[in-house]
Design a protein around this motif. Structure first.
Motif, short mmCIF file in Angstrom:
data_model
loop_
_atom_site.label_atom_id
_atom_site.label_comp_id
_atom_site.label_asym_id
_atom_site.label_seq_id
_atom_site.Cartn_x
_atom_site.Cartn_y
_atom_site.Cartn_z
N ASP A 23 0.84 -1.20 0.00
CA ASP A 23 0.00 0.00 0.00
C ASP A 23 0.88 1.25 0.00
O ASP A 23 1.74 1.42 0.87
CB ASP A 23 -0.90 0.01 1.23
CG ASP A 23 -1.80 -1.21 1.28
OD1 ASP A 23 -2.77 -1.25 0.50
OD2 ASP A 23 -1.51 -2.12 2.06
N ARG A 28 -0.23 5.08 -1.45
CA ARG A 28 -1.23 5.71 -2.31
C ARG A 28 -1.78 7.02 -1.76
O ARG A 28 -1.52 7.40 -0.63
CB ARG A 28 -2.38 4.75 -2.57
CG ARG A 28 -3.13 4.23 -1.35
CD ARG A 28 -4.26 3.33 -1.81
NE ARG A 28 -5.01 2.73 -0.75
CZ ARG A 28 -4.76 1.54 -0.21
NH1 ARG A 28 -3.71 0.85 -0.63
NH2 ARG A 28 -5.53 1.04 0.74
N ASP A 29 -2.56 7.67 -2.62
CA ASP A 29 -3.38 8.85 -2.32
C ASP A 29 -2.54 10.08 -1.98
O ASP A 29 -2.65 10.65 -0.88
CB ASP A 29 -4.35 8.55 -1.17
CG ASP A 29 -5.21 7.32 -1.42
OD1 ASP A 29 -5.32 6.92 -2.59
OD2 ASP A 29 -5.76 6.77 -0.44
N GLU A 71 -5.72 5.66 4.38
CA GLU A 71 -6.08 6.18 3.07
C GLU A 71 -6.37 7.67 3.15
O GLU A 71 -6.75 8.19 4.18
CB GLU A 71 -7.34 5.46 2.54
CG GLU A 71 -7.14 4.00 2.25
CD GLU A 71 -8.31 3.42 1.47
OE1 GLU A 71 -8.05 2.83 0.42
OE2 GLU A 71 -9.46 3.58 1.92
N CYS A 72 -6.20 8.33 2.02
CA CYS A 72 -6.67 9.70 1.80
C CYS A 72 -6.27 10.66 2.92
O CYS A 72 -7.12 11.37 3.47
CB CYS A 72 -8.18 9.72 1.60
SG CYS A 72 -8.74 8.63 0.26
N MET A 83 -8.68 2.24 6.63
CA MET A 83 -9.27 1.18 5.80
C MET A 83 -9.43 -0.11 6.60
O MET A 83 -8.50 -0.59 7.24
CB MET A 83 -8.35 0.95 4.59
CG MET A 83 -8.82 -0.11 3.63
SD MET A 83 -10.25 0.47 2.69
CE MET A 83 -10.30 -0.75 1.39
N ALA A 120 -13.04 9.15 2.94
CA ALA A 120 -12.10 9.71 1.96
C ALA A 120 -12.21 11.23 1.90
O ALA A 120 -12.09 11.84 0.84
CB ALA A 120 -12.34 9.10 0.58
#
Length: 569
Positions: A254, A256-257, A314-315, A339, A380
């Motif tokens: 992972d 990301r974002d 996330e985000c 998440m 998010a």
């Protein structure tokens, strides 16, 4: 002259449009059979003048066609050989002012018909995370995770819309596309995942940052890319800026974002979400490049989340709350989604956290923290600094009940402000939300304990309690669920139970003792803002049946006053 037989003619689909000059069509089509050819043709009073085609029978392919002359035009295809997902047209010269005109969707990707609904929804297809939320060229722009050809998650693109007030949006052409090899079949291998957008510092336009995912790629499934757009309509060629995770950090795949912003030292910073052996992590990068186009270097782990068993953060986003970014006394808010996290006490999943503290450009010192939303269907969440105020928006759902195997048309939350008050983080709806009020439905009956009927699913309810923390229950009549907003000995909550389904989690803000409660109802959602957003709860409602009425249950005199409005965008 028509030389087709009646049987052949029955399979021809024709769409009539009246065009201005220089209209651009975006058409997604595919062949209905392997080794076949799908095609869409254009004709006018002088006859057929153009065609686009595709030999792919697995996934819809995008074709562009320019019609230079205006006037009546027929767009036709044979359903025996051709499947068409989406057709829309626009004029590039004024699309930011007029938006796209959708002339065709299919039963598989059509948006729900919800007259009077005021939440943002895509014009077709699947939507999840907000991306690149910001004000560019003087107007708010919203990008979002998008798949055009169905109501289920699949190969990710970026959809796009523009507004003047954050509430009323014009849909724009699909902005960001996955790499070509990811779009040839709907196999869910990846695409253009979430990210952020900043203004270009060396000219008009924007720079976009996003994660590209390719599920079977080795050694990195997720890498970070950037692209620019000078016209705010189409993105240029994307370039890789972070080809791999930082080494020696014990990270999972992972990565990301990306969220890019100016730090207090004037440098561009980037946050990324990941997971390590110790828990979910937020990674911090920075660059000396004033354009943010290159030179990104790893600074360290900004945060390690150990309280909940999350599979990845996330985000993430980080921005100043109560002063200029350059001031050492300014507090910052760090927002991030967990998440697959689970709160064992309530059964809620996929929590979103908001930590307030100080950021010196390389480290974050937490002063206080709270959940962003006790209902958890504000996921998010992405915010930005619009002048001197913080504005954010979230996906009105979360992955607890949205997953790639179900049809799931969703919405964005009401846009929200963020600010500190008496040491607490408040997230009220933006002030422009009052402009949704169309007419008053009631000013006396609800507070008296009588039933107030609604004539649509779009309603705002505002009431004041005689004393902070007074017990009440606002019962909301829905044909398919038991729904209520309440305050009891535990706190402020949303009850949501469906007959024949397992019990829902307990959506409760423990210890909340509000005096003023503001509730927004729409087709498929409820949003609760108590004491100017001190406590906020968002819940998606399955389906699009409207809430039909409300009735207040409380002790005599407990509700000082209440007003109900019908809403209209």
């Amino acid at each position: 002259m028509n030389d087709r037989t009646p049987a052949e003619t029955d399979t021809i689909r024709t769409l009539a449009v009246d065009l201005p000059v220089n209209a651009t069509f975006h058409i997604w089509l595919k062949a209905t059979e392997q080794d076949g050819m799908g095609s869409v043709s254009f004709s006018n009073a002088r006859g057929r003048f153009g065609e686009v085609s595709s030999a792919n029978a697995e996934e819809y392919g995008l074709r562009l066609y320019q019609v230079f002359g205006g006037g009546p035009v027929e767009v036709s295809y044979d359903t025996a050989t051709t499947a068409v997902s989406v057709i829309y047209w626009f004029t590039a010269a004024d699309v930011l002012e007029t938006g796209i005109t959708v002339v065709h969707t299919s039963k598989n990707n059509a948006a729900p018909d919800l007259p009077g609904s005021y939440h943002f929804r895509p014009p077709f297809g699947w939507m999840n995370d907000p991306n690149g939320f910001g004000r560019f060229d003087g107007r708010p722009h919203l990008f979002y995770q998008h798949y055009s050809h169905g109501l289920r998650w699949n190969t990710m693109h970026w959809g796009h819309a523009v507004s003047s007030d954050y509430l009323r949006w014009r849909h724009l052409p699909i902005f960001l596309f996955p790499s070509e090899d990811l779009t040839v079949r709907p196999d869910k291998r990846g695409g253009a995942f979430s990210g952020t957008t900043i203004p270009l510092v060396d000219g008009p336009g924007i720079r976009v940052f996003f994660t590209e995912q390719v599920a079977d790629r080795q050694p990195e499934q997720q890498v970070q890319l950037t692209a620019t757009s000078s016209d705010l309509i189409t993105a240029g060629q994307a370039e890789v800026i972070l080809p791999s995770r930082p080494t020696g950090q014990g990270l999972t795949l992972d990565f990301r974002d990306p969220y890019v912003f100016r730090g207090p030292d004037g440098l561009w910073k980037m946050l990324l979400g990941s997971q390590s052996d110790d828990g979910g992590v937020i990674l911090l990068y920075e660059t000396q490049d004033p354009t943010a186009a290159a030179g990104w270097t790893y600074v360290g782990k900004l945060l390690v989340e150990e309280r909940y068993r999350t599979t990845a953060i996330e985000c993430p986003c980080l921005l100043p709350l109560d002063g200029p970014a350059t001031s050492p006394s300014t507090r910052w808010v760090l927002i991030y989604g967990l998440m697959h996290s689970r709160d064992e006490a309530t059964g809620r999943q996929n929590l979103t956290m908001a930590d307030v503290g100080w950021f010196d450009g390389r480290s974050f010192s937490k002063e206080l923290g709270q959940e962003l939303d006790f209902g958890t269907d504000n996921y998010a969440f992405q915010a930005f600094l619009d002048g001197d105020r913080v504005v954010g928006i979230g996906w009105l759902a979360n992955w607890a009940d949205a997953h790639p195997d179900i049809d799931f048309p969703t919405a964005m939350t009401l846009p929200r402000a963020m600010h500190l008050s008496d040491g607490k983080l408040l997230t009220p709806p933006i002030g422009a939300a009052e402009s949704l009020r169309a007419r008053i439905l009631d000013r006396t009956r609800l507070s008296a304990g009588e039933t107030v009927m609604f004539d649509s699913g779009a309603v705002e309810i505002l009431f004041d309690l005689a004393e902070p923390g007074t017990a009440f229950e606002l019962a909301l009549d829905h044909p398919d669920a038991e729904i209520a907003v309440f305050r009891d000995q535990h706190g402020l909550g949303i009850r949501y139970e469906r007959p024949g389904q397992p019990p829902s989690p307990h959506y409760v803000a423990h210890g909340a003792n509000p005096r003023r409660v503001r509730i927004f109802l729409d087709y498929g959602s409820i949003e609760v803002f108590a004491d100017r957003g001190r406590w906020t709860g968002t819940k998606r409602i399955d389906g699009f049946e409207p809430i039909r009425s409300a009735r207040m249950k409380a002790a005599a005199g407990a509700v000082a006053q209440a007003t109900v409005w019908a809403l209209k965008p």
